[in-house]
Motif scaffolding. Sequence first.
Motif, PDB file in Angstrom:
ATOM      1  N   ALA A 270      -6.019  -0.129   3.140  1.00 48.82           N
ATOM      2  CA  ALA A 270      -6.943  -1.162   2.664  1.00 48.82           C
ATOM      3  C   ALA A 270      -8.349  -0.591   2.761  1.00 48.82           C
ATOM      4  O   ALA A 270      -8.613   0.332   3.541  1.00 48.82           O
ATOM      5  CB  ALA A 270      -6.814  -2.437   3.497  1.00 48.82           C
ATOM      6  N   ARG A 271      -9.275  -1.154   1.949  1.00 50.68           N
ATOM      7  CA  ARG A 271     -10.634  -0.626   1.869  1.00 50.68           C
ATOM      8  C   ARG A 271     -11.547  -1.328   2.881  1.00 50.68           C
ATOM      9  O   ARG A 271     -11.535  -2.561   2.991  1.00 50.68           O
ATOM     10  CB  ARG A 271     -11.203  -0.816   0.457  1.00 50.68           C
ATOM     11  CG  ARG A 271     -10.641   0.170  -0.553  1.00 50.68           C
ATOM     12  CD  ARG A 271     -10.913  -0.291  -1.996  1.00 50.68           C
ATOM     13  NE  ARG A 271     -12.299  -0.637  -2.248  1.00 50.68           N
ATOM     14  CZ  ARG A 271     -13.238   0.233  -2.645  1.00 50.68           C
ATOM     15  NH1 ARG A 271     -12.925   1.501  -2.814  1.00 50.68           N
ATOM     16  NH2 ARG A 271     -14.462  -0.178  -2.882  1.00 50.68           N
ATOM     17  N   HIS A 272     -12.347  -0.515   3.584  1.00 44.86           N
ATOM     18  CA  HIS A 272     -13.268  -1.024   4.589  1.00 44.86           C
ATOM     19  C   HIS A 272     -14.607  -0.306   4.441  1.00 44.86           C
ATOM     20  O   HIS A 272     -14.643   0.914   4.263  1.00 44.86           O
ATOM     21  CB  HIS A 272     -12.729  -0.783   6.004  1.00 44.86           C
ATOM     22  CG  HIS A 272     -11.333  -1.255   6.205  1.00 44.86           C
ATOM     23  ND1 HIS A 272     -11.024  -2.516   6.668  1.00 44.86           N
ATOM     24  CD2 HIS A 272     -10.148  -0.634   5.984  1.00 44.86           C
ATOM     25  CE1 HIS A 272      -9.704  -2.645   6.718  1.00 44.86           C
ATOM     26  NE2 HIS A 272      -9.148  -1.524   6.307  1.00 44.86           N
TER      27      HIS A 272
ATOM     28  N   TYR B 206     -10.477   4.237   3.439  1.00 42.19           N
ATOM     29  CA  TYR B 206      -9.215   3.605   3.054  1.00 42.19           C
ATOM     30  C   TYR B 206      -8.054   4.287   3.784  1.00 42.19           C
ATOM     31  O   TYR B 206      -7.978   5.517   3.845  1.00 42.19           O
ATOM     32  CB  TYR B 206      -9.004   3.752   1.548  1.00 42.19           C
ATOM     33  CG  TYR B 206      -7.621   3.358   1.066  1.00 42.19           C
ATOM     34  CD1 TYR B 206      -7.351   2.048   0.664  1.00 42.19           C
ATOM     35  CD2 TYR B 206      -6.584   4.288   1.027  1.00 42.19           C
ATOM     36  CE1 TYR B 206      -6.090   1.684   0.227  1.00 42.19           C
ATOM     37  CE2 TYR B 206      -5.315   3.927   0.581  1.00 42.19           C
ATOM     38  CZ  TYR B 206      -5.071   2.628   0.195  1.00 42.19           C
ATOM     39  OH  TYR B 206      -3.817   2.272  -0.235  1.00 42.19           O
TER      40      TYR B 206
ATOM     41  N   ALA C 266       0.814  -1.218   0.000  1.00 41.45           N
ATOM     42  CA  ALA C 266       0.000   0.000   0.000  1.00 41.45           C
ATOM     43  C   ALA C 266       0.844   1.264   0.000  1.00 41.45           C
ATOM     44  O   ALA C 266       0.325   2.346  -0.274  1.00 41.45           O
ATOM     45  CB  ALA C 266      -0.916   0.006   1.230  1.00 41.45           C
TER      46      ALA C 266
ATOM     47  N   PRO D   7      -4.990   8.625   3.589  1.00 39.07           N
ATOM     48  CA  PRO D   7      -6.322   8.001   3.562  1.00 39.07           C
ATOM     49  C   PRO D   7      -7.286   8.741   2.646  1.00 39.07           C
ATOM     50  O   PRO D   7      -7.050   9.898   2.263  1.00 39.07           O
ATOM     51  CB  PRO D   7      -6.775   8.130   5.018  1.00 39.07           C
ATOM     52  CG  PRO D   7      -6.140   9.416   5.475  1.00 39.07           C
ATOM     53  CD  PRO D   7      -4.815   9.509   4.746  1.00 39.07           C
TER      54      PRO D   7
ATOM     55  N   ALA E 200      -8.501   3.650   8.939  1.00 40.58           N
ATOM     56  CA  ALA E 200      -9.545   4.085   8.005  1.00 40.58           C
ATOM     57  C   ALA E 200     -10.697   4.753   8.751  1.00 40.58           C
ATOM     58  O   ALA E 200     -11.272   5.741   8.272  1.00 40.58           O
ATOM     59  CB  ALA E 200     -10.048   2.890   7.200  1.00 40.58           C
TER      60      ALA E 200
END
Length: 278
Positions: free
Chosen positions: A158-160, A155, A99, A121, A227
């Motif tokens: 990682a995407r949540h 983000y 990332a 982010p 995030a």
Amino acid sequence: MTEVLRYAAFTADPRGGNPAGVVLDATGLDAAAMLRIAADVGYSETAFLTPAPPQDRAYTVRYFSPKMEVPFCGHATVAAAVALGERIGPGDLLFVTPAGEVPVTVRGDGIPEATLVSVAPHVHQVSEADVAEALGALGWSADDLDPALPPRIAYAGARHLVLAAATRDRLADLAYDFDRLAAFMTARDLVTLQLVWRADPTTFHVRDPFPVGGVIEDPATGAAAAAFGAYLRDLGETTPPATLTLHQGDDMGRPGILRVTLQPDDPRIHVSGTAVPI
């Protein structure tokens, strides 16, 4: 033979927090070997480190769940940083992750604590149809959501998908359709769902289903915590400087505490926690 260390992150008790595997020297291991080791370990993630010279105390890091590689994992970062700090001394580290670059600082007084600094982010709207499908997979209704904290995709490596429960009881009662939620998340490149309940303006209880990684629930999720900090700032629900306390794992019998810090002069999110060997 590859040595795998085992640490519990975001806790001072090896029976709490989130267990992580840590391989401090993954030189020579390819992705297939890393995935196989992560599956054998069986934790939600295992971190694989390779020294990244010429910079001192810099490492290339990859993260694998039992089923897949993920771009960033906060609890395995904290675990790996503490493991390194115990061997090479406290101080600053640099983790070069898929990332991006993640600086980490280890403090060694008492039980070691690590603070990671996320990549930049961002927060996005999510469609009503996607929210409805996520709620259906969870077995929740729209009335179960807190209208003051609307759904968003957040983000910080990682995407949540962030969904806020209206009550603590709703958050505590988590029984979802594993395959349906996994399919939904895979199609949208989501690593976890960040399910939250606000106890007060700076204290939250959180849970993170992780079916895409082959794990029903992640006990303490640093990437999602980062995030979530960005999510709250984007909504104007917190204003830097601010420190948030996230309680996670209580409903699983593995309590952990994640501290999220937002600074006025830094768009990135800082996440701190202790870690101990298992």
